[in-house]
Design an enzyme around this catalytic site. Structure first.
Site, PDB file in Angstrom:
ATOM      1  N   ILE A  55      -0.300 -11.262 -12.706  1.00  0.00           N
ATOM      2  CA  ILE A  55      -1.904 -10.995 -12.354  1.00  0.00           C
ATOM      3  C   ILE A  55      -2.255 -12.556 -12.556  1.00  0.00           C
ATOM      4  CG2 ILE A  55      -3.525 -10.053 -13.756  1.00  0.00           C
ATOM      5  CD1 ILE A  55      -2.004  -7.407 -13.332  1.00  0.00           C
ATOM      6  N   THR A  91      -8.661   3.460   5.662  1.00  0.00           N
ATOM      7  CA  THR A  91      -7.694   2.762   5.259  1.00  0.00           C
ATOM      8  C   THR A  91      -6.761   2.554   5.945  1.00  0.00           C
ATOM      9  OG1 THR A  91      -8.265   4.681   3.362  1.00  0.00           O
ATOM     10  CG2 THR A  91      -6.120   4.223   3.947  1.00  0.00           C
ATOM     11  N   THR A 140      -0.922  -3.995 -11.744  1.00  0.00           N
ATOM     12  CA  THR A 140       0.148  -3.893 -11.640  1.00  0.00           C
ATOM     13  C   THR A 140       0.653  -4.096 -12.946  1.00  0.00           C
ATOM     14  OG1 THR A 140       0.488  -4.862  -9.531  1.00  0.00           O
ATOM     15  CG2 THR A 140       2.704  -5.057 -10.606  1.00  0.00           C
ATOM     16  N   ARG A 142     -14.138   4.068   5.854  1.00  0.00           N
ATOM     17  CA  ARG A 142     -13.599   3.706   4.979  1.00  0.00           C
ATOM     18  C   ARG A 142     -12.098   2.736   5.328  1.00  0.00           C
ATOM     19  NH1 ARG A 142     -10.427   7.092  -0.351  1.00  0.00           N
ATOM     20  NH2 ARG A 142      -9.103   5.423  -0.447  1.00  0.00           N
ATOM     21  N   SER A 201       3.926  -0.263  -7.130  1.00  0.00           N
ATOM     22  CA  SER A 201       4.203   0.240  -5.998  1.00  0.00           C
ATOM     23  C   SER A 201       2.656   2.123  -6.596  1.00  0.00           C
ATOM     24  CB  SER A 201       4.972   0.663  -4.968  1.00  0.00           C
ATOM     25  OG  SER A 201       4.979  -0.478  -4.352  1.00  0.00           O
ATOM     26  N   ARG A 217      -7.637  -5.018   1.577  1.00  0.00           N
ATOM     27  CA  ARG A 217      -6.869  -5.246   1.617  1.00  0.00           C
ATOM     28  C   ARG A 217      -6.750  -6.249   3.212  1.00  0.00           C
ATOM     29  NH1 ARG A 217      -5.834   0.203   2.631  1.00  0.00           N
ATOM     30  NH2 ARG A 217      -4.536   0.227   0.509  1.00  0.00           N
ATOM     31  N   GLY A 256      16.294 -28.948  11.847  1.00  0.00           N
ATOM     32  CA  GLY A 256      16.249 -29.866  11.083  1.00  0.00           C
ATOM     33  C   GLY A 256      15.483 -29.982   9.262  1.00  0.00           C
ATOM     34  N   GLU A 262      -0.538  -6.767  -2.543  1.00  0.00           N
ATOM     35  CA  GLU A 262      -1.709  -6.111  -2.585  1.00  0.00           C
ATOM     36  C   GLU A 262      -1.280  -4.634  -1.492  1.00  0.00           C
ATOM     37  OE1 GLU A 262      -5.856  -6.642  -1.760  1.00  0.00           O
ATOM     38  OE2 GLU A 262      -5.399  -8.534  -3.089  1.00  0.00           O
ATOM     39  N   THR A 273      15.017 -33.772  22.529  1.00  0.00           N
ATOM     40  CA  THR A 273      15.961 -33.727  23.115  1.00  0.00           C
ATOM     41  C   THR A 273      16.219 -33.558  24.369  1.00  0.00           C
ATOM     42  OG1 THR A 273      16.171 -31.565  23.271  1.00  0.00           O
ATOM     43  CG2 THR A 273      15.903 -32.872  20.677  1.00  0.00           C
TER      44      THR A 273
HETATM   45  C1  LIG Z   1       2.158 -13.682  -6.680  1.00  0.00           C
HETATM   46  C2  LIG Z   1       0.953 -12.615  -6.628  1.00  0.00           C
HETATM   47  C3  LIG Z   1       0.695 -12.336  -7.475  1.00  0.00           C
HETATM   48  C4  LIG Z   1       0.229 -10.840  -7.627  1.00  0.00           C
HETATM   49  N1  LIG Z   1      -0.853 -10.569  -7.971  1.00  0.00           N
HETATM   50  C5  LIG Z   1      -1.542  -8.964  -9.113  1.00  0.00           C
HETATM   51  C6  LIG Z   1      -2.676  -8.774  -8.737  1.00  0.00           C
HETATM   52  O1  LIG Z   1      -3.510 -10.186  -9.247  1.00  0.00           O
HETATM   53  N2  LIG Z   1      -3.411  -7.605  -9.997  1.00  0.00           N
HETATM   54  C7  LIG Z   1      -2.201  -6.788  -9.639  1.00  0.00           C
HETATM   55  O2  LIG Z   1      -2.471  -5.621 -10.005  1.00  0.00           O
HETATM   56  N3  LIG Z   1      -1.028  -7.186  -8.739  1.00  0.00           N
HETATM   57  C8  LIG Z   1      -1.172  -7.977  -8.157  1.00  0.00           C
HETATM   58  N4  LIG Z   1       0.591  -8.848  -7.823  1.00  0.00           N
HETATM   59  C9  LIG Z   1       1.597  -7.693  -7.761  1.00  0.00           C
HETATM   60  C10 LIG Z   1       1.712  -6.487  -6.324  1.00  0.00           C
HETATM   61  O3  LIG Z   1       1.045  -5.851  -6.842  1.00  0.00           O
HETATM   62  C11 LIG Z   1       3.415  -5.881  -6.893  1.00  0.00           C
HETATM   63  O4  LIG Z   1       3.803  -6.441  -7.006  1.00  0.00           O
HETATM   64  C12 LIG Z   1       3.455  -5.101  -5.531  1.00  0.00           C
HETATM   65  O5  LIG Z   1       2.527  -3.552  -5.211  1.00  0.00           O
HETATM   66  C13 LIG Z   1       4.434  -4.106  -5.725  1.00  0.00           C
HETATM   67  O6  LIG Z   1       4.996  -3.797  -6.560  1.00  0.00           O
HETATM   68  P1  LIG Z   1       6.025  -3.549  -7.487  1.00  0.00           P
HETATM   69  O7  LIG Z   1       6.192  -5.606  -7.314  1.00  0.00           O
HETATM   70  O8  LIG Z   1       6.303  -3.259  -8.643  1.00  0.00           O
HETATM   71  O9  LIG Z   1       8.017  -3.756  -6.817  1.00  0.00           O
HETATM   72  P2  LIG Z   1       8.125  -2.166  -6.567  1.00  0.00           P
HETATM   73  O10 LIG Z   1       6.612  -1.000  -6.649  1.00  0.00           O
HETATM   74  O11 LIG Z   1       9.057  -1.403  -7.584  1.00  0.00           O
HETATM   75  O12 LIG Z   1       8.432  -1.688  -5.560  1.00  0.00           O
HETATM   76  C14 LIG Z   1       9.756  -2.318  -5.277  1.00  0.00           C
HETATM   77  C15 LIG Z   1      10.427  -1.813  -3.862  1.00  0.00           C
HETATM   78  O13 LIG Z   1      10.264  -0.944  -3.380  1.00  0.00           O
HETATM   79  C16 LIG Z   1       9.558  -0.074  -2.421  1.00  0.00           C
HETATM   80  N5  LIG Z   1       8.910   1.217  -2.585  1.00  0.00           N
HETATM   81  C17 LIG Z   1       7.988   0.829  -4.240  1.00  0.00           C
HETATM   82  N6  LIG Z   1       7.744   2.685  -3.720  1.00  0.00           N
HETATM   83  C18 LIG Z   1       8.406   3.357  -2.579  1.00  0.00           C
HETATM   84  C19 LIG Z   1       8.538   4.521  -1.740  1.00  0.00           C
HETATM   85  N7  LIG Z   1       7.519   5.130  -2.150  1.00  0.00           N
HETATM   86  N8  LIG Z   1       8.515   3.898  -0.283  1.00  0.00           N
HETATM   87  C20 LIG Z   1       9.005   3.020   0.356  1.00  0.00           C
HETATM   88  N9  LIG Z   1       9.448   1.849   0.290  1.00  0.00           N
HETATM   89  C21 LIG Z   1       9.175   1.949  -2.082  1.00  0.00           C
HETATM   90  C22 LIG Z   1       8.156  -1.730  -2.248  1.00  0.00           C
HETATM   91  O14 LIG Z   1       7.697  -1.333  -0.763  1.00  0.00           O
HETATM   92  C23 LIG Z   1       9.091  -3.096  -2.596  1.00  0.00           C
HETATM   93  O15 LIG Z   1       9.970  -3.284  -1.754  1.00  0.00           O
HETATM   94  C24 LIG Z   1       1.117  -9.806  -7.601  1.00  0.00           C
HETATM   95  C25 LIG Z   1       2.840  -9.566  -7.139  1.00  0.00           C
HETATM   96  C26 LIG Z   1       2.375 -10.536  -6.817  1.00  0.00           C
HETATM   97  C27 LIG Z   1       3.811 -11.278  -6.366  1.00  0.00           C
END
Ligand SMILES: Cc1cc2nc3c(=O)[nH]c(=O)nc-3n(C[C@H](O)[C@H](O)[C@H](O)COP(=O)(O)OP(=O)(O)OC[C@H]3O[C@@H](n4cnc5c(N)ncnc54)[C@H](O)[C@@H]3O)c2cc1C
Lengths: 382, 259
Positions: free
Chosen positions: A157, A313, A126, A311, A132, A243, A340, A363, A270
């Site tokens: 990360i 998926t 990321t 696979r 995404s 996943r 509460g 993920e 209650t």
């Molecule tokens: C605590 C934490 C730990 C993490 N650990 C890791 C890690 O170890 N390694 C790593 O690489 N990443 C990690 N991540 C990142 C995580 O995988 C991403 O936050 C996630 O993939 C979403 O990406 P984004 O935050 O950039 O959201 P965005 O991609 O900006 O998406 C924003 C919103 O739009 C929606 N969206 C985006 N594209 C589409 C589409 N085509 N159609 C419909 N809806 C869409 C998304 O679902 C989301 O609701 C971590 C995140 C958190 C919060």
């Protein structure tokens, strides 16, 4: 006929994880959550017992478990503390690209010394500009002599400030989109690897999450995983494997929420009787139990399918998406059951809601899971 | 040195117990059997001795029916015991301490161990008879309520502590002997995942004792659950101060045990 019984071996793995969760994780969960403390001593104990590196074959020093066995363990750990579990299983995510894409020489070189003692690794996909759309990476891998120079920033990360090894996805040419992504193994000791400081998070506060900057980091070609053009596919195949355990993690949160709610409903009085005797609460508990059970079975099924060579998926997307939605819903209903008190930090259920939320995001956000599910589904009708 | 450690499968602490149809024993349906705390301490003691005495071996022995007996033997193997023997007897015989001791003695004596360790009592019926009976049947000294056993090679004796109500006693005992161990003084280790997987594949020797019938004279006539406790009152509180205040008020005004 499908057989849903666990072998005595699987029962004993689950017992080990359950005992570890109950004795080492649960007692510290609230404190680590409140203080956002990264309990490294607990992670070391998990490593010592063989509860880390679950997916790494025993020949390289891991536990060499099937995905179903991993899921049994992850669910139990998450029942103790989801945040700690995220940090404990982050190695599985970070090492999976090496397992899937590494040569035997690379596996021997990276995995064996890594697994021989307690180490953490991070999976770096990321970026601040997007998670995404993993084809739109901006972190550059510039070809330079007999290797590459990495330049760019990763964000969110897991375990990054504490990791000694990073698997990093970077593009050799952003114009190539998916086809330009390559994967690398980068040691923390390489000059220019700069993890940021811990993010302040809503949940999973016992886990550590930060940015990592790669400033002109030199990586030899021998540390690239697979062909140059294969990085995107490697990332996707990695997530196909990891996943399903997120589904198990979400199931563990949901089970904990149900356990708390059911026990509380028998104690709280209650209108002259235990709230468990009010039908509204019984229906709530019955629905929660259905959600937990379905989440677990979908997770087991996805793990079983992948263990049998699929696979996976579609199955893993369904499991992760359903279980994480279930976890959020069940945690929400647990708070409602507590009234509460459920809203108070002194009680354990509001943490479960905050922890459950992440499982819908990381993920692969659930919107993306649904996109994948629909794509796989429609393929069958086209 | 050959160290034998005897363990008994007992219901897990969280099990919901109920009597069987005949009302004379526990209904085993759905019950998960584990190593009791006393036995965990005995296994830990055996492993500590093995680690301090070169060339020694820990042999775990249990009597009872399948599959529960195999499960606790595998748990002991996962903790590090070297070999395991299952003495195949019906549950009623394993629960009756004299026939259990006879069954164990028949399996143990061919190995001529230098030391036999047991928990000081079974974790379920808490009879506390087996260590003394084993000593008698094997014709060696026995001692119970024991902790911290060490081998003094020069004197060819074990030195150990014995915790009694009166205080802490120090003893030396010649080998061979039978010792009944106290619970939870030595922080028993947890089995690691690779050892658990390995223990599942380890061979277990099965023996059947010459006579395995439980003696009705030393078996219970009936088995019932204690009546549910009533009259407990939970005190709700936010802080320790509040808990103390409410507790004192309840003791004074409701229970009237404080002036
Ligand atoms: C605590 C934490 C730990 C993490 N650990 C890791 C890690 O170890 N390694 C790593 O690489 N990443 C990690 N991540 C990142 C995580 O995988 C991403 O936050 C996630 O993939 C979403 O990406 P984004 O935050 O950039 O959201 P965005 O991609 O900006 O998406 C924003 C919103 O739009 C929606 N969206 C985006 N594209 C589409 C589409 N085509 N159609 C419909 N809806 C869409 C998304 O679902 C989301 O609701 C971590 C995140 C958190 C919060």
């Amino acid at each position: 006929m499908p057989d849903f019984s666990l072998s005595p071996e699987q029962e004993s793995l689950r017992d080990l994880a359950r005992k570890f969760a109950r004795t080492e994780m649960t007692p510290h969960a609230a404190e680590c959550d409140r203080a956002a403390r990264f309990p490294e001593e607990i992670y070391r104990k998990a490593y010592d017992l063989g509860l880390m590196n679950l997916n790494v074959p025993t020949e390289f020093g891991g536990s060499g478990l099937s995905l179903l066995d991993q899921c049994l363990i992850v669910e139990e750990l998450a029942h103790g503390c989801a945040g700690m579990t995220t940090s404990i299983i982050a190695n599985c995510l970070a090492l999976e690209p090496i397992l899937l894409g590494g040569t035997s020489e690379q596996k021997e070189r990276f995995l064996a010394p890594f697994c021989r003692e307690y180490h953490l690794a991070s999976f770096c996909l990321t970026e601040p500009s997007g998670g995404s759309d993993a084809g739109a990476l901006r972190t550059r891998a510039r070809k330079d002599g007999d290797g590459y120079v990495l330049d760019g920033e990763k964000c969110f990360i897991t375990n990054a400030p504490h990791a000694s090894l990073y698997t990093v996805f970077a593009t050799v040419d952003p114009a190539l989109r998916h086809k330009g992504v390559a994967a690398f193994v980068v040691p923390r000791s390489a000059p220019g690897v700069l993890p940021g400081k811990d993010e302040e998070k809503m949940g999973h506060r016992a886990s550590s999450t930060s940015t990592v900057r790669f400033e002109e980091v030199r990586v030899p070609e021998s540390d690239r995983l697979g062909p140059e053009v294969d990085g995107f596919s490697l990332a996707m195949r990695t997530l196909d494997q990891t996943r399903t355990p997120i589904g198990a993690l979400a199931t563990g949160i949901a089970q904990a929420a149900l356990d708390h709610a059911a026990a509380y409903s028998l104690k709280r009085q209650t209108f002259g009787k235990a709230i468990a005797e009010h039908q509204a609460i019984q229906i709530k508990l019955a629905n929660m139990a259905q959600a937990v059970h379905a989440a677990r079975l979908l997770t087991w099924h996805a793990a079983w399918a992948i263990d049998h060579g699929a696979r996976g998926t579609l199955e893993s997307s369904i499991a992760k998406c359903f279980a994480s939605d279930a976890a959020l819903h069940v945690a929400d209903e647990a708070i409602q059951t507590f009234g509460g008190y459920g809203y108070m930090k002194e009680y354990p259920v509001e943490k479960l809601l905050r922890d459950a939320k992440l499982t819908q995001i990381y993920e692969g956000a659930n919107e993306i899971q649904r996109t994948v599910i629909a794509r796989e589904l429609l393929r069958a009708y086209a | 040195m050959e160290i034998v450690v005897c363990v008994k499968p007992v219901p897990e602490a969280e099990t919901r117990l109920r009597p069987d149809a005949a009302g004379t024993a526990l209904d085993p349906e759905g019950v998960k059997y584990v190593l009791a705390g006393y036995d965990e301490s005995a296994v830990e003691q055996a492993l500590l001795l093995r680690e301090s005495i070169p060339g020694s071996r820990v042999h775990v022995v249990a009597c009872g029916p399948a599959p529960r007996t195999e499960e606790v033997l595998r748990a002991a193997l996962a903790l590090g015991c070297d070999v395991a023997t299952w003495v195949d007897v019906p549950a009623a015989s394993a629960d009756e301490p004299l026939s259990a001791a006879r069954a164990l003695a028949s399996a143990i004596s061919p190995h001529s161990p230098d030391l036999v360790l047991c928990g000081k009592q079974a974790g379920d019926n808490e009879a506390g008879v087996v260590p003394a009976a084993l000593g008698e049947l094997l014709g060696v000294p026995d001692l119970s309520y024991v902790l911290d056993v060490r081998w003094n090679a020069g004197a060819s004796r074990f030195s150990l502590k014995r915790a009694s109500e009166a205080g802490l006693e120090s003893w030396t005992v010649p080998a061979p002997c039978v010792l009944g161990l106290q619970q939870a003084w030595n922080d028993p280790r947890t089995a690691k995942l690779p050892a658990i997987l390995k223990s599942r594949k380890a061979p277990i020797a099965r023996v059947t004792p010459p006579s395995a019938a439980a003696d009705p004279a030393s078996s219970p006539r009936r088995f019932e659950l204690p009546p549910p406790r009533t009259g407990a009152k939970m005190i709700e509180y936010k802080t320790a101060d509040e808990a103390a205040t409410r507790l004192v008020r309840a003791l004074r005004e409701e229970a009237k045990v404080l002036p």
